[in-house]
Design a protein around this motif. Structure first.
Motif, mmCIF file in Angstrom:
data_model
loop_
_atom_site.group_PDB
_atom_site.id
_atom_site.type_symbol
_atom_site.label_atom_id
_atom_site.label_comp_id
_atom_site.label_asym_id
_atom_site.label_seq_id
_atom_site.Cartn_x
_atom_site.Cartn_y
_atom_site.Cartn_z
ATOM 1 N N LEU A 1 0.838 -1.244 0.053
ATOM 2 C CA LEU A 1 -0.116 -0.160 0.060
ATOM 3 C C LEU A 1 0.930 1.113 0.138
ATOM 4 O O LEU A 1 1.683 1.623 0.873
ATOM 5 C CB LEU A 1 -0.948 0.045 1.145
ATOM 6 C CG LEU A 1 -1.997 -1.442 1.304
ATOM 7 C CD1 LEU A 1 -2.774 -1.010 2.856
ATOM 8 C CD2 LEU A 1 -2.834 -1.301 0.313
ATOM 9 N N GLU B 1 -2.600 0.080 -4.311
ATOM 10 C CA GLU B 1 -2.027 -1.324 -4.020
ATOM 11 C C GLU B 1 -1.234 -1.505 -5.154
ATOM 12 O O GLU B 1 -1.436 -1.338 -6.331
ATOM 13 C CB GLU B 1 -3.433 -2.395 -3.947
ATOM 14 C CG GLU B 1 -4.238 -2.242 -2.931
ATOM 15 C CD GLU B 1 -5.099 -3.285 -2.703
ATOM 16 O OE1 GLU B 1 -5.234 -4.099 -3.591
ATOM 17 O OE2 GLU B 1 -6.077 -3.150 -1.826
ATOM 18 N N SER C 1 3.097 0.473 3.409
ATOM 19 C CA SER C 1 2.900 -0.397 4.331
ATOM 20 C C SER C 1 2.467 -1.885 3.642
ATOM 21 O O SER C 1 2.091 -2.059 2.267
ATOM 22 C CB SER C 1 1.684 -0.190 5.109
ATOM 23 O OG SER C 1 0.514 0.052 4.489
ATOM 24 N N LYS D 1 0.167 -5.016 2.747
ATOM 25 C CA LYS D 1 -1.370 -5.356 3.136
ATOM 26 C C LYS D 1 -1.413 -6.763 3.790
ATOM 27 O O LYS D 1 -2.430 -6.780 4.341
ATOM 28 C CB LYS D 1 -2.045 -5.267 1.931
ATOM 29 C CG LYS D 1 -3.563 -5.324 1.903
ATOM 30 C CD LYS D 1 -4.313 -5.154 0.700
ATOM 31 C CE LYS D 1 -5.585 -5.632 0.748
ATOM 32 N NZ LYS D 1 -6.481 -5.355 -0.483
ATOM 33 N N ASN D 2 -0.716 -7.915 3.198
ATOM 34 C CA ASN D 2 -0.876 -9.186 3.396
ATOM 35 C C ASN D 2 0.227 -9.709 4.031
ATOM 36 O O ASN D 2 0.831 -10.470 3.682
ATOM 37 C CB ASN D 2 -0.989 -9.748 1.958
ATOM 38 C CG ASN D 2 0.298 -9.666 1.067
ATOM 39 O OD1 ASN D 2 0.826 -8.658 1.106
ATOM 40 N ND2 ASN D 2 0.446 -10.818 0.234
ATOM 41 N N GLU E 1 -3.573 -13.726 10.286
ATOM 42 C CA GLU E 1 -3.040 -12.486 9.830
ATOM 43 C C GLU E 1 -2.876 -11.449 11.082
ATOM 44 O O GLU E 1 -3.672 -11.448 11.820
ATOM 45 C CB GLU E 1 -4.317 -12.019 9.002
ATOM 46 C CG GLU E 1 -4.204 -10.489 8.398
ATOM 47 C CD GLU E 1 -5.212 -9.991 7.548
ATOM 48 O OE1 GLU E 1 -5.192 -8.785 7.118
ATOM 49 O OE2 GLU E 1 -6.281 -10.599 7.429
#
Length: 239
Positions: free
Chosen positions: A30, A68, A115, A117-118, A134
């Motif tokens: 991100l 993204e 940052s 995301k996953n 997560e």
């Protein structure tokens, strides 16, 4: 069940140092670019939102959302205007500095925020709640990861925890970790990385129970009875 019981924890814990994550293939980043000139910065954000003026009358994009970017199989992201940018193996800070340097060609005092995301890790074996987990925070150590899985069961072998990790070169490595040792905080495997897999082996007691489980013997008895019955039926049909 005692963790970090070997060696002096007070001396070792001060040596723990978080090095930051290294970007991998398949990561979704991100990224948001900001600058004083919101018109000039617009082409560098895929998700440009409505603009709001501040008290001085200058326009500021207060509602811009990060865009993204997928790190492809070759380790690149495709960034607007700039084109392909190699990201694999970099930390987020390194990529941020690289993008800001490139953007100075087009913008005055560009600022980039990045940052991941996953951020997922998988915890399997002798834990109370196995599966893929997560984490909101990217800075997570091995004990926090086990906490996401409800901690180990009583049968987990705390001296034999396997970590499967993909290196920056794309090659998987398997290491054995003894979490009863306090000097684990010095290990490069103390902090988790995205897509890490933790496997907690069962201890000797659990292995013995598994091999002497009465249900297993019953299963073999049933299979034996079925085979015997099948043999008798075949023999009767031939007469």
């Amino acid at each position: 069940m005692i963790y970090v019981s070997k060696n002096t924890m007070e001396e070792e814990v001060t040596k723990a140092k978080y090095q930051g994550l290294h970007i991998q293939e398949g990561d979704v980043l991100l990224i948001l670019v900001s600058a004083l000139d919101e018109i000039a910065v617009k082409p560098f954000n895929l998700n440009t939102a409505n603009k709001v003026g501040n008290d001085t009358g200058a326009g500021i994009n207060q509602y811009a959302q990060p865009s993204e970017y997928l790190v492809n199989d070759e380790g690149f992201i495709y960034f607007p205007v700039i084109g392909n940018v190699f990201a694999r193996g970099m930390t987020q800070v390194q990529l941020k500095q690289d993008l800001e340097t490139r953007l100075k060609k087009y913008l005055t005092d560009p600022m980039v925020s990045i940052s991941l995301k996953n951020f997922n890790v998988s915890i399997l074996g002798e834990v109370k709640n196995p599966g893929q987990k997560e984490s909101v925070s990217q800075k997570i150590n091995i004990f926090q990861a086990l906490g996401l899985a409800g901690d180990m069961t009583d049968y987990g072998d705390r001296t034999k925890v396997k970590l499967i990790r993909t290196g920056d070169d794309g090659v998987d490595q398997i290491v054995n970790i003894d979490i009863t040792r306090s000097d684990i905080v010095n290990s490069p495997y103390y902090y988790m990385k995205q897509n890490d897999i933790l496997y907690v082996q069962p201890d000797q007691n659990k292995q013995v129970l598994a091999n002497t489980n009465p249900n297993r013997a019953l299963t073999f008895q049933i299979i034996g009875a079925l085979l015997t019955a099948g043999t008798l039926i075949i023999a009767l049909t031939r007469k």
